[in-house]
Design an enzyme around this catalytic site. Structure first.
Site, PDB file in Angstrom:
ATOM      1  N   ALA A 114      80.218 -60.408 -31.183  1.00  0.00           N
ATOM      2  CA  ALA A 114      79.913 -61.421 -30.167  1.00  0.00           C
ATOM      3  C   ALA A 114      79.577 -62.789 -30.766  1.00  0.00           C
ATOM      4  O   ALA A 114      78.436 -63.246 -30.696  1.00  0.00           O
ATOM      5  CB  ALA A 114      78.775 -60.929 -29.262  1.00  0.00           C
TER       6      ALA A 114
ATOM      7  N   ASP B 127      75.887 -62.375 -32.426  1.00  0.00           N
ATOM      8  CA  ASP B 127      75.026 -61.194 -32.545  1.00  0.00           C
ATOM      9  C   ASP B 127      74.993 -60.647 -33.969  1.00  0.00           C
ATOM     10  O   ASP B 127      73.998 -60.073 -34.394  1.00  0.00           O
ATOM     11  CB  ASP B 127      75.514 -60.087 -31.603  1.00  0.00           C
ATOM     12  CG  ASP B 127      75.099 -60.339 -30.159  1.00  0.00           C
ATOM     13  OD1 ASP B 127      74.558 -61.429 -29.886  1.00  0.00           O
ATOM     14  OD2 ASP B 127      75.324 -59.449 -29.316  1.00  0.00           O
TER      15      ASP B 127
ATOM     16  N   ASN C 100      81.387 -46.279 -44.601  1.00  0.00           N
ATOM     17  CA  ASN C 100      81.957 -46.853 -43.374  1.00  0.00           C
ATOM     18  C   ASN C 100      81.818 -48.376 -43.349  1.00  0.00           C
ATOM     19  O   ASN C 100      82.802 -49.075 -43.332  1.00  0.00           O
ATOM     20  CB  ASN C 100      81.250 -46.309 -42.132  1.00  0.00           C
ATOM     21  CG  ASN C 100      81.904 -45.049 -41.581  1.00  0.00           C
ATOM     22  OD1 ASN C 100      82.970 -44.655 -42.022  1.00  0.00           O
ATOM     23  ND2 ASN C 100      81.246 -44.423 -40.627  1.00  0.00           N
ATOM     24  N   GLU C 101      80.568 -48.848 -43.300  1.00  0.00           N
ATOM     25  CA  GLU C 101      80.369 -50.282 -43.133  1.00  0.00           C
ATOM     26  C   GLU C 101      78.930 -50.726 -43.347  1.00  0.00           C
ATOM     27  O   GLU C 101      78.013 -49.912 -43.416  1.00  0.00           O
ATOM     28  CB  GLU C 101      80.791 -50.742 -41.730  1.00  0.00           C
ATOM     29  CG  GLU C 101      79.838 -50.412 -40.584  1.00  0.00           C
ATOM     30  CD  GLU C 101      79.864 -48.986 -40.135  1.00  0.00           C
ATOM     31  OE1 GLU C 101      78.880 -48.270 -40.430  1.00  0.00           O
ATOM     32  OE2 GLU C 101      80.834 -48.542 -39.509  1.00  0.00           O
TER      33      GLU C 101
ATOM     34  N   ASP D 235      81.430 -36.380 -38.662  1.00  0.00           N
ATOM     35  CA  ASP D 235      81.543 -37.504 -39.591  1.00  0.00           C
ATOM     36  C   ASP D 235      80.152 -37.988 -40.000  1.00  0.00           C
ATOM     37  O   ASP D 235      79.937 -38.408 -41.136  1.00  0.00           O
ATOM     38  CB  ASP D 235      82.331 -38.654 -38.947  1.00  0.00           C
ATOM     39  CG  ASP D 235      83.829 -38.400 -38.974  1.00  0.00           C
ATOM     40  OD1 ASP D 235      84.298 -37.711 -39.894  1.00  0.00           O
ATOM     41  OD2 ASP D 235      84.523 -38.890 -38.065  1.00  0.00           O
ATOM     42  N   GLY D 236      79.222 -37.948 -39.049  1.00  0.00           N
ATOM     43  CA  GLY D 236      77.834 -38.351 -39.334  1.00  0.00           C
ATOM     44  C   GLY D 236      77.231 -37.491 -40.446  1.00  0.00           C
ATOM     45  O   GLY D 236      76.522 -38.010 -41.315  1.00  0.00           O
TER      46      GLY D 236
ATOM     47  N   ARG E  65      77.739 -68.010 -35.778  1.00  0.00           N
ATOM     48  CA  ARG E  65      76.599 -67.812 -34.898  1.00  0.00           C
ATOM     49  C   ARG E  65      76.962 -66.770 -33.852  1.00  0.00           C
ATOM     50  O   ARG E  65      78.023 -66.845 -33.234  1.00  0.00           O
ATOM     51  CB  ARG E  65      76.218 -69.120 -34.211  1.00  0.00           C
ATOM     52  CG  ARG E  65      74.992 -68.936 -33.346  1.00  0.00           C
ATOM     53  CD  ARG E  65      74.383 -70.246 -32.952  1.00  0.00           C
ATOM     54  NE  ARG E  65      73.051 -70.004 -32.426  1.00  0.00           N
ATOM     55  CZ  ARG E  65      72.073 -70.869 -32.459  1.00  0.00           C
ATOM     56  NH1 ARG E  65      72.248 -72.042 -33.014  1.00  0.00           N
ATOM     57  NH2 ARG E  65      70.903 -70.578 -31.956  1.00  0.00           N
TER      58      ARG E  65
HETATM   59  P1  NAP Z   1      77.028 -41.597 -34.147  1.00  0.00           P
HETATM   60  O1  NAP Z   1      76.358 -42.451 -33.136  1.00  0.00           O
HETATM   61  O2  NAP Z   1      77.124 -40.123 -33.909  1.00  0.00           O
HETATM   62  O3  NAP Z   1      78.483 -42.178 -34.482  1.00  0.00           O
HETATM   63  C1  NAP Z   1      79.277 -42.752 -33.544  1.00  0.00           C
HETATM   64  C2  NAP Z   1      80.651 -42.110 -33.586  1.00  0.00           C
HETATM   65  O4  NAP Z   1      81.383 -42.593 -34.734  1.00  0.00           O
HETATM   66  C3  NAP Z   1      80.651 -40.589 -33.699  1.00  0.00           C
HETATM   67  O5  NAP Z   1      81.604 -40.099 -32.788  1.00  0.00           O
HETATM   68  C4  NAP Z   1      81.073 -40.344 -35.132  1.00  0.00           C
HETATM   69  O6  NAP Z   1      81.708 -39.103 -35.315  1.00  0.00           O
HETATM   70  C5  NAP Z   1      82.045 -41.477 -35.320  1.00  0.00           C
HETATM   71  N1  NAP Z   1      82.410 -41.856 -36.685  1.00  0.00           N
HETATM   72  C6  NAP Z   1      81.652 -41.927 -37.816  1.00  0.00           C
HETATM   73  N2  NAP Z   1      82.392 -42.338 -38.852  1.00  0.00           N
HETATM   74  C7  NAP Z   1      83.649 -42.536 -38.384  1.00  0.00           C
HETATM   75  C8  NAP Z   1      84.864 -42.957 -38.962  1.00  0.00           C
HETATM   76  N3  NAP Z   1      84.931 -43.304 -40.258  1.00  0.00           N
HETATM   77  N4  NAP Z   1      85.967 -43.062 -38.184  1.00  0.00           N
HETATM   78  C9  NAP Z   1      85.921 -42.751 -36.863  1.00  0.00           C
HETATM   79  N5  NAP Z   1      84.804 -42.343 -36.245  1.00  0.00           N
HETATM   80  C10 NAP Z   1      83.675 -42.240 -37.005  1.00  0.00           C
HETATM   81  O7  NAP Z   1      76.336 -41.873 -35.560  1.00  0.00           O
HETATM   82  P2  NAP Z   1      76.761 -41.219 -36.942  1.00  0.00           P
HETATM   83  O8  NAP Z   1      77.506 -39.961 -36.715  1.00  0.00           O
HETATM   84  O9  NAP Z   1      75.550 -41.202 -37.793  1.00  0.00           O
HETATM   85  O10 NAP Z   1      77.786 -42.278 -37.543  1.00  0.00           O
HETATM   86  C11 NAP Z   1      77.388 -43.538 -37.969  1.00  0.00           C
HETATM   87  C12 NAP Z   1      78.505 -44.471 -37.671  1.00  0.00           C
HETATM   88  O11 NAP Z   1      78.568 -44.722 -36.283  1.00  0.00           O
HETATM   89  C13 NAP Z   1      78.352 -45.839 -38.278  1.00  0.00           C
HETATM   90  O12 NAP Z   1      78.762 -45.864 -39.618  1.00  0.00           O
HETATM   91  C14 NAP Z   1      79.227 -46.672 -37.371  1.00  0.00           C
HETATM   92  O13 NAP Z   1      80.543 -46.768 -37.876  1.00  0.00           O
HETATM   93  C15 NAP Z   1      79.307 -45.901 -36.092  1.00  0.00           C
HETATM   94  N6  NAP Z   1      78.763 -46.695 -34.991  1.00  0.00           N
HETATM   95  C16 NAP Z   1      79.637 -47.132 -34.050  1.00  0.00           C
HETATM   96  C17 NAP Z   1      79.212 -47.960 -33.042  1.00  0.00           C
HETATM   97  C18 NAP Z   1      80.215 -48.432 -32.046  1.00  0.00           C
HETATM   98  O14 NAP Z   1      81.378 -48.048 -32.167  1.00  0.00           O
HETATM   99  N7  NAP Z   1      79.823 -49.258 -31.112  1.00  0.00           N
HETATM  100  C19 NAP Z   1      77.883 -48.350 -32.948  1.00  0.00           C
HETATM  101  C20 NAP Z   1      77.011 -47.879 -33.908  1.00  0.00           C
HETATM  102  C21 NAP Z   1      77.464 -47.059 -34.940  1.00  0.00           C
HETATM  103  P3  NAP Z   1      80.889 -37.703 -35.298  1.00  0.00           P
HETATM  104  O15 NAP Z   1      80.592 -37.409 -33.862  1.00  0.00           O
HETATM  105  O16 NAP Z   1      81.872 -36.732 -35.900  1.00  0.00           O
HETATM  106  O17 NAP Z   1      79.645 -37.862 -36.127  1.00  0.00           O
HETATM  107 MN    MN Z   2      77.450 -38.400 -35.269  1.00  0.00          MN
END
Ligand code: NAP
Ligand code: MN
Length: 272
Positions: free
Chosen positions: A185, A150, A122-123, A45-46, A148
């Site tokens: 938070a 995080d 995504n967001e 997805d990334g 107020r």
């Molecule tokens: P990453 O750290 O590899 O992403 C975190 C996880 O989110 C990975 O398993 C990724 O899948 C998955 N993911 C991405 N888009 C998704 C979606 N629309 N639905 C379900 N899972 C999804 O970083 P990244 O791959 O660059 O992805 C960035 C995204 O990570 C951000 O947009 C944010 O949504 C998410 N994120 C989540 C958290 C959290 O949940 N605490 C914190 C920071 C960021 P893949 O392994 O297939 O890439």
């Molecule tokens: Mn990823």
């Protein structure tokens, strides 16, 4: 038809990219990284978020398709083992397109700097470098609350299964043109009070965040996080633009949610 392939860059994904590229060229499709009609992402997805960002300037002319070389993803339908089948579909079948909503983000600055306008698949998340953030949260031009905590996360329906889900937000079907505001938070006591629940806003209901005192924030747009100074406001709403996905076979959203998050841990016969 012109196509381009974006790989995650690991050996497996690069191999899949090279194979696919050759197969499609053999079928008389043209590889064109500048003006593709079809963008294929190979990885997770990334990687798909990366491919979206790369072609964000031509969303109206480009459709996207995801191949996963790891686990099943939300934007990646096809497995690397299905390459031959997929290539034939691409070469021979006119594609069916499904559109998903996007989030429009406008960051305005205190100085005369030009506002920064972008889209998220995504967001958008906003946090502070230290301490907590305080925002006046306006919805549709009216004061809603003083937040107020995080930070805040504002997501699209297809992003609702990502960061939003970890924050306790609801999963929204991408046929709904909406955005979701979730708290990171929040502080709730006798002085500060927030709604506490995720909010789901329909089209045209703009959410405006006006920071109080601080003006330096860490703002994340999908996979890209940066620090911004002199921030006056952050405006979010459902974007006019949409992302177009290529579909050669149905893969209902709820099946994807089930297959990604719900594993039948033990067969029923083994229940105690
Ligand atoms: P990453 O750290 O590899 O992403 C975190 C996880 O989110 C990975 O398993 C990724 O899948 C998955 N993911 C991405 N888009 C998704 C979606 N629309 N639905 C379900 N899972 C999804 O970083 P990244 O791959 O660059 O992805 C960035 C995204 O990570 C951000 O947009 C944010 O949504 C998410 N994120 C989540 C958290 C959290 O949940 N605490 C914190 C920071 C960021 P893949 O392994 O297939 O890439
Ligand atoms: Mn990823």
């Amino acid at each position: 038809m012109n196509f381009a392939i974006v790989s995650r860059g690991d050996e497996r994904s690069d191999n899949v990219k090279a194979k696919m590229k050759q197969y499609l060229i053999d079928f008389d499709l043209a590889y064109n990284e500048q003006e593709p009609d079809l963008v294929i992402s190979v990885g997770g997805d990334g990687t798909f978020l990366e491919a979206f960002r790369r072609y964000i300037h031509r969303l109206d002319k480009t459709a996207f398709l995801g191949v996963h070389t790891g686990h099943l993803g939300f934007y990646t339908d096809w497995t690397a083992d299905e390459l031959e089948k997929l290539v034939i579909e691409i070469a021979k079948t006119p594609f069916h397109v499904v559109e998903y909503p996007l989030l429009e983000v406008i960051i305005r600055f205190k100085k005369d700097e030009k506002p920064l306008k972008t889209l998220a698949l995504n967001e958008m998340t906003v946090k502070t470098l230290e301490g907590s953030v305080v925002f006046d949260v306006q919805i549709r031009g009216e004061h809603f609350e003083t937040f107020r905590g995080d930070g805040l996360c504002i997501s699209t329906p297809s992003g609702s299964t990502a960061y939003n889900k970890s924050l306790g937000g609801g999963i929204i079907h991408p046929s709904l043109e909406a955005i979701q505001v979730t708290e990171i938070a929040s502080i709730n006591n006798r002085v500060f009070r927030t709604i506490g629940s995720p909010l789901i806003l329909p089209k045209h209901h703009t959410c405006l965040l006006r920071p109080y005192q601080k003006d330096r924030f860490i703002i994340g747009i999908d996979h890209i996080t940066k620090t911004y100074s002199d921030v006056k406001s952050i405006q979010c709403r459902v974007a006019r633009e949409r992302i177009r996905f290529v579909r050669y076979r149905p893969f209902p959203f709820w099946n994807r949610v089930r297959d990604s998050f719900i594993a039948e841990a033990k067969p029923k016969e083994e229940w105690q």
